[in-house]
Design a protein around this motif. Structure first.
Motif, PDB file in Angstrom:
ATOM      1  N   VAL A  31       0.843  -1.204   0.000  1.00 11.97           N
ATOM      2  CA  VAL A  31       0.000   0.000   0.000  1.00 11.97           C
ATOM      3  C   VAL A  31       0.875   1.249   0.000  1.00 11.97           C
ATOM      4  CG1 VAL A  31      -1.711   1.324   1.303  1.00 11.97           C
ATOM      5  CG2 VAL A  31      -1.940  -1.152   1.112  1.00 11.97           C
ATOM      6  N   ASN A  32       1.949   1.218   0.779  1.00 16.81           N
ATOM      7  CA  ASN A  32       2.888   2.342   0.810  1.00 16.81           C
ATOM      8  C   ASN A  32       3.469   2.612  -0.575  1.00 16.81           C
ATOM      9  OD1 ASN A  32       6.110   2.756   0.901  1.00 16.81           O
ATOM     10  ND2 ASN A  32       5.172   4.059   2.451  1.00 16.81           N
ATOM     11  N   GLU A  33       3.875   1.546  -1.277  1.00 18.22           N
ATOM     12  CA  GLU A  33       4.475   1.713  -2.603  1.00 18.22           C
ATOM     13  C   GLU A  33       3.457   2.240  -3.608  1.00 18.22           C
ATOM     14  OE1 GLU A  33       7.577   1.645  -5.462  1.00 18.22           O
ATOM     15  OE2 GLU A  33       7.497   1.671  -3.276  1.00 18.22           O
ATOM     16  N   PHE A  34       2.216   1.739  -3.547  1.00 20.67           N
ATOM     17  CA  PHE A  34       1.163   2.222  -4.443  1.00 20.67           C
ATOM     18  C   PHE A  34       0.955   3.728  -4.257  1.00 20.67           C
ATOM     19  CE2 PHE A  34      -3.265   3.530  -4.832  1.00 20.67           C
ATOM     20  CZ  PHE A  34      -3.516   3.232  -6.156  1.00 20.67           C
ATOM     21  N   CYS A  35       0.816   4.169  -3.011  1.00 17.61           N
ATOM     22  CA  CYS A  35       0.573   5.585  -2.725  1.00 17.61           C
ATOM     23  C   CYS A  35       1.769   6.451  -3.122  1.00 17.61           C
ATOM     24  CB  CYS A  35       0.257   5.787  -1.245  1.00 17.61           C
ATOM     25  SG  CYS A  35      -1.284   5.030  -0.703  1.00 17.61           S
ATOM     26  N   GLU A  36       2.975   5.935  -2.868  1.00 13.84           N
ATOM     27  CA  GLU A  36       4.173   6.709  -3.198  1.00 13.84           C
ATOM     28  C   GLU A  36       4.332   6.862  -4.705  1.00 13.84           C
ATOM     29  OE1 GLU A  36       8.006   7.646  -4.551  1.00 13.84           O
ATOM     30  OE2 GLU A  36       7.358   5.560  -4.599  1.00 13.84           O
ATOM     31  N   ARG A  37       4.084   5.797  -5.458  1.00  8.93           N
ATOM     32  CA  ARG A  37       4.191   5.877  -6.916  1.00  8.93           C
ATOM     33  C   ARG A  37       3.084   6.754  -7.502  1.00  8.93           C
ATOM     34  NH1 ARG A  37       8.805   5.604  -8.994  1.00  8.93           N
ATOM     35  NH2 ARG A  37       9.002   6.740  -7.043  1.00  8.93           N
ATOM     36  N   PHE A  38       1.883   6.705  -6.912  1.00  9.80           N
ATOM     37  CA  PHE A  38       0.807   7.612  -7.322  1.00  9.80           C
ATOM     38  C   PHE A  38       1.269   9.045  -7.119  1.00  9.80           C
ATOM     39  CE2 PHE A  38      -3.811   8.271  -8.016  1.00  9.80           C
ATOM     40  CZ  PHE A  38      -3.875   9.630  -7.733  1.00  9.80           C
ATOM     41  N   SER A  39       1.873   9.309  -5.962  1.00 10.45           N
ATOM     42  CA  SER A  39       2.337  10.658  -5.636  1.00 10.45           C
ATOM     43  C   SER A  39       3.398  11.126  -6.631  1.00 10.45           C
ATOM     44  CB  SER A  39       2.903  10.669  -4.208  1.00 10.45           C
ATOM     45  OG  SER A  39       3.427  11.933  -3.877  1.00 10.45           O
ATOM     46  N   TYR A  40       4.363  10.268  -6.917  1.00  8.30           N
ATOM     47  CA  TYR A  40       5.488  10.667  -7.776  1.00  8.30           C
ATOM     48  C   TYR A  40       5.046  10.865  -9.223  1.00  8.30           C
ATOM     49  CZ  TYR A  40       9.851  10.383 -10.399  1.00  8.30           C
ATOM     50  OH  TYR A  40      10.882  10.637 -11.277  1.00  8.30           O
ATOM     51  N   TYR A  41       4.390   9.849  -9.795  1.00  3.21           N
ATOM     52  CA  TYR A  41       4.021   9.938 -11.211  1.00  3.21           C
ATOM     53  C   TYR A  41       2.894  10.938 -11.445  1.00  3.21           C
ATOM     54  CZ  TYR A  41       7.078   6.107 -12.517  1.00  3.21           C
ATOM     55  OH  TYR A  41       8.186   5.341 -12.764  1.00  3.21           O
ATOM     56  N   GLY A  42       2.001  11.109 -10.440  1.00  2.49           N
ATOM     57  CA  GLY A  42       0.955  12.112 -10.574  1.00  2.49           C
ATOM     58  C   GLY A  42       1.539  13.512 -10.637  1.00  2.49           C
ATOM     59  N   MET A  43       2.488  13.794  -9.757  1.00  3.82           N
ATOM     60  CA  MET A  43       3.160  15.091  -9.769  1.00  3.82           C
ATOM     61  C   MET A  43       3.933  15.289 -11.070  1.00  3.82           C
ATOM     62  SD  MET A  43       6.579  16.175  -9.385  1.00  3.82           S
ATOM     63  CE  MET A  43       7.248  14.716  -8.608  1.00  3.82           C
ATOM     64  N   ARG A  44       4.634  14.233 -11.500  1.00  2.00           N
ATOM     65  CA  ARG A  44       5.484  14.351 -12.691  1.00  2.00           C
ATOM     66  C   ARG A  44       4.676  14.515 -13.966  1.00  2.00           C
ATOM     67  NH1 ARG A  44      10.371  10.113 -14.041  1.00  2.00           N
ATOM     68  NH2 ARG A  44       9.250   9.749 -15.966  1.00  2.00           N
ATOM     69  N   ALA A  45       3.446  13.984 -13.979  1.00  2.00           N
ATOM     70  CA  ALA A  45       2.626  14.036 -15.187  1.00  2.00           C
ATOM     71  C   ALA A  45       2.293  15.465 -15.594  1.00  2.00           C
ATOM     72  CB  ALA A  45       1.332  13.243 -14.976  1.00  2.00           C
ATOM     73  N   VAL A  46       2.095  16.347 -14.611  1.00  2.00           N
ATOM     74  CA  VAL A  46       1.686  17.722 -14.919  1.00  2.00           C
ATOM     75  C   VAL A  46       2.837  18.709 -14.758  1.00  2.00           C
ATOM     76  CG1 VAL A  46      -0.683  17.234 -14.219  1.00  2.00           C
ATOM     77  CG2 VAL A  46       0.888  18.189 -12.549  1.00  2.00           C
ATOM     78  N   LEU A  47       4.027  18.221 -14.436  1.00  2.00           N
ATOM     79  CA  LEU A  47       5.131  19.104 -14.065  1.00  2.00           C
ATOM     80  C   LEU A  47       5.581  19.994 -15.217  1.00  2.00           C
ATOM     81  CD1 LEU A  47       6.918  19.839 -11.674  1.00  2.00           C
ATOM     82  CD2 LEU A  47       8.538  18.081 -12.416  1.00  2.00           C
ATOM     83  N   VAL A  48       5.758  19.431 -16.403  1.00  2.00           N
ATOM     84  CA  VAL A  48       6.274  20.236 -17.515  1.00  2.00           C
ATOM     85  C   VAL A  48       5.247  21.277 -17.951  1.00  2.00           C
ATOM     86  CG1 VAL A  48       5.489  18.790 -19.447  1.00  2.00           C
ATOM     87  CG2 VAL A  48       7.625  20.078 -19.663  1.00  2.00           C
ATOM     88  N   LEU A  49       3.950  20.975 -17.819  1.00  2.00           N
ATOM     89  CA  LEU A  49       2.920  21.967 -18.130  1.00  2.00           C
ATOM     90  C   LEU A  49       2.894  23.062 -17.065  1.00  2.00           C
ATOM     91  CD1 LEU A  49      -0.052  19.784 -19.438  1.00  2.00           C
ATOM     92  CD2 LEU A  49       1.840  20.822 -20.692  1.00  2.00           C
ATOM     93  N   TYR A  50       3.153  22.694 -15.825  1.00  2.00           N
ATOM     94  CA  TYR A  50       3.250  23.680 -14.742  1.00  2.00           C
ATOM     95  C   TYR A  50       4.380  24.662 -15.018  1.00  2.00           C
ATOM     96  CZ  TYR A  50       4.460  25.499 -10.094  1.00  2.00           C
ATOM     97  OH  TYR A  50       4.785  26.314  -9.039  1.00  2.00           O
ATOM     98  N   PHE A  51       5.532  24.135 -15.440  1.00  2.00           N
ATOM     99  CA  PHE A  51       6.659  25.000 -15.782  1.00  2.00           C
ATOM    100  C   PHE A  51       6.306  25.948 -16.935  1.00  2.00           C
ATOM    101  CE2 PHE A  51       9.856  21.526 -14.326  1.00  2.00           C
ATOM    102  CZ  PHE A  51       9.692  21.937 -13.014  1.00  2.00           C
ATOM    103  N   THR A  52       5.616  25.394 -17.930  1.00  2.00           N
ATOM    104  CA  THR A  52       5.357  26.150 -19.160  1.00  2.00           C
ATOM    105  C   THR A  52       4.250  27.181 -18.985  1.00  2.00           C
ATOM    106  OG1 THR A  52       6.001  24.179 -20.424  1.00  2.00           O
ATOM    107  CG2 THR A  52       4.875  25.926 -21.627  1.00  2.00           C
ATOM    108  N   TYR A  53       3.151  26.786 -18.331  1.00  2.00           N
ATOM    109  CA  TYR A  53       1.968  27.642 -18.318  1.00  2.00           C
ATOM    110  C   TYR A  53       1.738  28.387 -17.008  1.00  2.00           C
ATOM    111  CZ  TYR A  53       1.064  24.984 -22.536  1.00  2.00           C
ATOM    112  OH  TYR A  53       1.182  24.408 -23.766  1.00  2.00           O
ATOM    113  N   PHE A  54       2.335  27.935 -15.905  1.00  2.00           N
ATOM    114  CA  PHE A  54       2.196  28.674 -14.651  1.00  2.00           C
ATOM    115  C   PHE A  54       3.430  29.540 -14.401  1.00  2.00           C
ATOM    116  CE2 PHE A  54       2.541  29.437 -10.128  1.00  2.00           C
ATOM    117  CZ  PHE A  54       1.238  29.769  -9.767  1.00  2.00           C
TER     118      PHE A  54
END
Length: 729
Positions: A31-54
């Motif tokens: 469960v810890n690994e599932f939540c941690e990977r959700f946290s990491y990949y979820g953040m990373r998925a929108v990161l480049v758009l955050y840099f570009t548009y925010f």
């Protein structure tokens, strides 16, 4: 040493309650690994758009920072492994670094709240430096946290099983791998949806705080779940880090070889043999096997240089494409979900179907051959991406060059007019514009409408529209880029006799006076409802428009506009300045398929090959080396992007594809000469020779005490013999 090992065994016997032969403690780890990977990949998925548009960085800067962050995430596992094995142990390392990780996610979420510095409440941060600084602090903490716990969690899960539970341990790692991909898949679907929402205290903007906040909350859940299971865990005490031992041994061999570089000293079969004065031959033989594999790793970073651009260049490419799949609309950053979906589908197909079929055909599809094929498929994926980019570029507007200007005429009269400009005559229907812009290198042009002449001043590298009213002309600059995030740039020109308030569900354009033009507003894809209100009579007209991705329109409110009519919006005329995205996101599916096939054949096989070729006590060393290739791959992206400076995006894709193919050829040659070994067999041979080696080391201990002896190796040999180190996991 024996007492310490006995203590470890005693700790391992204190097992938690079991269910169906499995320790209950592994539930908390999965469960810890599932939540941690959700946290990491979820953040990373929108990161480049955050840099570009925010943060408003250009694409090259956004890509550079993104890959710098990913590189750090794969460099810090080495530090995490050293800390866990040498000082804190795996459990404490995971807990302490998870706290750092959670703080980092929280700081990143706070950095995305535009209202913190939006003092004039215009929807834009007034102090972007504050947000950048906070973002960088958050990302640094995340890199330390996720990288530090990466080598610890899976190994900690393996510690929960004893030697009689090999089958259960194998099943655990399968479930563990599944939880990683499940977390990745769900997060790349959910966080882009959260980002697409509108939120804010004073003004509504894309909800990056929510897109980062949910991963932060999941990381907090991961930490709490892991701590809750504390009393059930088997916690093996730190026994010293084999990586440090390996580094010390290699360092001693180099130093000893340099000290005895004179020709009067006899050569040794391998340069690592110069460590025999201080270290056991078994350890030296193990290091030789590791170095042999690490040498083979040298070309591998180029694969990861291409692979990790799925989250940067491919996501930015998707922003210029049409994501309408009919029954659902895909956000640009959601296309990354294709990778975990295809992994879950392809791994069993390849493992249980393709490989056995190739074996039955009598073909020798060895591990290194598979990795070579995987690299070629990644190169092919980027070639396909380059082809798709070329098609996208053909649909993009042709903006003026450095010495050019562009101008368009729009007829705001209720009758057809003929206008002459630059020797061309244009027949313009009521409330309609020229079909395309006129591109010129002149600083001024003259527009003739009937007997009236207008002098139009132009600006280099700018577009403008000249609105031809019956009372005169109005000049307005047009948008000079594709609208951000696949949105649509919309503005209104008022040909009506009264001031009108124009708004839509997400923004208010304010009052538009007669013969005036509103500012642009960015409207997302889908059905948009516009409201046009007469400020004097308070009458309102509702107009519905279906918008696609990435277009720009000027809506003309004619002089004949009847605000009270039932179908009042039908009289409003749309004039297109930038066409909507016409290349569908489905065209990215082949490149995602090829890249994922390459990953399955390359990455899974690479891990299996590394494990099979590594000595029993140095699996972690090769794991660290493997993660290091990912970090170096992301650094390569930065170097190539800065050095190449290519103006065409499709050319960058072809450049990366060509480089990988060239590196793949080098790797194929190296693989051809590689000889597979059986580490267990080699270790067994050296274990039998160990008693004989003691006498040989005593002889070597006195090598350098006499200058007349050609085989001497320094007066400290005897002391080195007493300091022989045991290699430990």
């Amino acid at each position: 040493m024996a007492d310490k090992e006995m203590g470890i065994e005693q700790k391992k016997k204190k097992k938690s309650a079991e269910c169906c032969g499995y320790p209950i403690s592994i539930f908390f780890i999965v469960v810890n690994e599932f939540c941690e990977r959700f946290s990491y990949y979820g953040m990373r998925a929108v990161l480049v758009l955050y840099f570009t548009y925010f943060l408003r960085w250009d694409e090259n800067t956004a890509i550079s920072i993104y890959h710098t962050f990913v590189a750090l995430c794969y460099l810090t596992p080495i530090l995490g492994a050293i800390v866990a094995d040498s000082w804190l142990g795996k459990f404490k390392t995971i807990v302490y670094l998870s706290i750092v990780y959670t703080l980092g996610q929280g700081v990143l979420a706070v950095s995305a709240i535009h209202d913190i510095t939006d003092h004039n409440r215009d929807g834009e941060p007034d102090d972007i430096t504050f947000h950048v600084a906070l973002s960088m602090v958050g990302l640094a903490l995340i890199a330390i946290g996720t990288g530090g716990i990466k080598p610890c969690v899976s190994a900690f899960g393996g510690d929960q099983f004893d030697d009689s539970q090999e089958r259960q341990r194998s099943t655990f790692f399968s479930i563990f791998y599944l939880s990683i991909n499940a977390g990745s898949l769900l997060s790349t679907i959910i966080t882009p949806i959260l980002r697409a929402q509108e939120c804010g205290i004073h003004t509504q903007q894309k909800c990056y705080p929510l897109a980062f906040g949910v991963p932060a909350a999941l990381m907090l859940v991961a930490l709490v779940v892991f701590i809750v299971g504390s009393s059930m865990y088997v916690k093996v005490s730190p026994q010293g880090n084999i990586m440090l031992e390996v580094c010390k041994c290699i360092g001693f061999a180099i130093k000893n070889r340099f000290r005895h570089r004179s020709s009067r000293y006899p050569k040794r079969e391998h340069w690592m043999d110069w460590a025999e004065e201080k270290y056991k031959k078994l350890l030296i033989a193990q290091i030789k096997m590791v170095l042999k594999v690490l040498f083979l790793y040298i070309p591998l970073p180029m694969f990861w240089a291409l692979f990790d651009q799925q989250g940067s260049r491919w996501t930015l490419q998707a922003t210029t494409m049409d994501g309408n799949f009919g029954i659902l609309v895909i956000q640009p950053d959601q296309m990354q979900m294709m990778n975990p979906i295809l992994i879950l589908a392809l791994v069993p197909i390849v493992d249980k179907g393709l490989y056995p079929l190739i074996k039955k055909c009598g073909l020798n599809f060895s591990a290194l051959k598979r990795m070579t094929v995987g690299m070629l498929m990644a190169g092919l994926a980027f070639a396909v991406a380059g082809f798709v980019q070329l098609q996208i570029d053909n649909t993009l507007p042709k903006f003026p060059g450095a010495s050019q200007s562009q101008v368009k005429l729009l007829n705001m009269q209720n009758s057809q007019v003929e206008a002459q400009m630059e020797g061309q005559i244009y027949t313009l229907k009521p409330y309609e514009a020229m079909p395309d812009y006129l591109t010129t290198e002149n600083s001024n042009v003259t527009v003739t409408v009937g007997s009236t002449k207008y002098d139009i001043g132009l600006y280099k590298q700018m577009r403008e529209t000249v609105f031809l009213f019956s009372t005169g002309k109005v000049e307005e600059n047009d948008t000079m880029s594709k609208p951000a995030e696949g949105k649509n740039a919309i503005r209104f020109v008022n040909g009506f006799s009264k001031t009108l308030n124009v708004s839509w569900s997400g923004d208010a354009l304010g009052g538009v006076d007669p013969n005036a033009v509103s500012a642009y507003t960015l409207v997302p894809q889908g059905k948009a409802m516009f409201s046009i209100k007469d400020v004097t009579t308070n009458q309102e007209c509702k107009m519905s428009k279906d918008l696609s991705f990435g277009s720009s329109y000027t809506y003309v409110i004619p002089i004949t506009f009847d605000i009270a009519a039932e179908n009042c919006g039908s009289s409003i005329v749309a004039n297109m300045e930038i066409q909507p995205n016409s290349i569908h996101m489905a065209w990215q599916l082949p490149q995602y398929f090829l890249m994922t096939c390459g990953e399955v054949v390359f990455s899974v096989t690479g891990l299996e090959f590394s494990y099979s070729q590594a000595p029993s006590n140095m699996k972690s060393v090769l794991q660290a080396g493997w993660l290091l290739t990912v970090a170096v791959g992301n650094i390569i992206v930065l170097i190539i992007a800065e050095a190449a400076q290519l103006s065409e995006k499709w050319a960058e894709y072809i450049l990366f594809a060509s480089l990988l193919v060239a590196v793949c050829i080098i790797f194929a040659v190296m693989a051809y000469f590689y000889e597979y070994v059986d580490p267990a067999e080699i270790e067994a041979q050296f274990a039998e020779k160990e008693p004989e080696d003691k006498d040989e080391k005593k002889k070597r201990g006195s090598l350098s005490s006499s200058s007349s002896s050609s085989s001497s190796s320094g007066s400290e040999g005897g002391k080195d013999h007493d300091d022989i180190k045991q290699s430990k996991m």
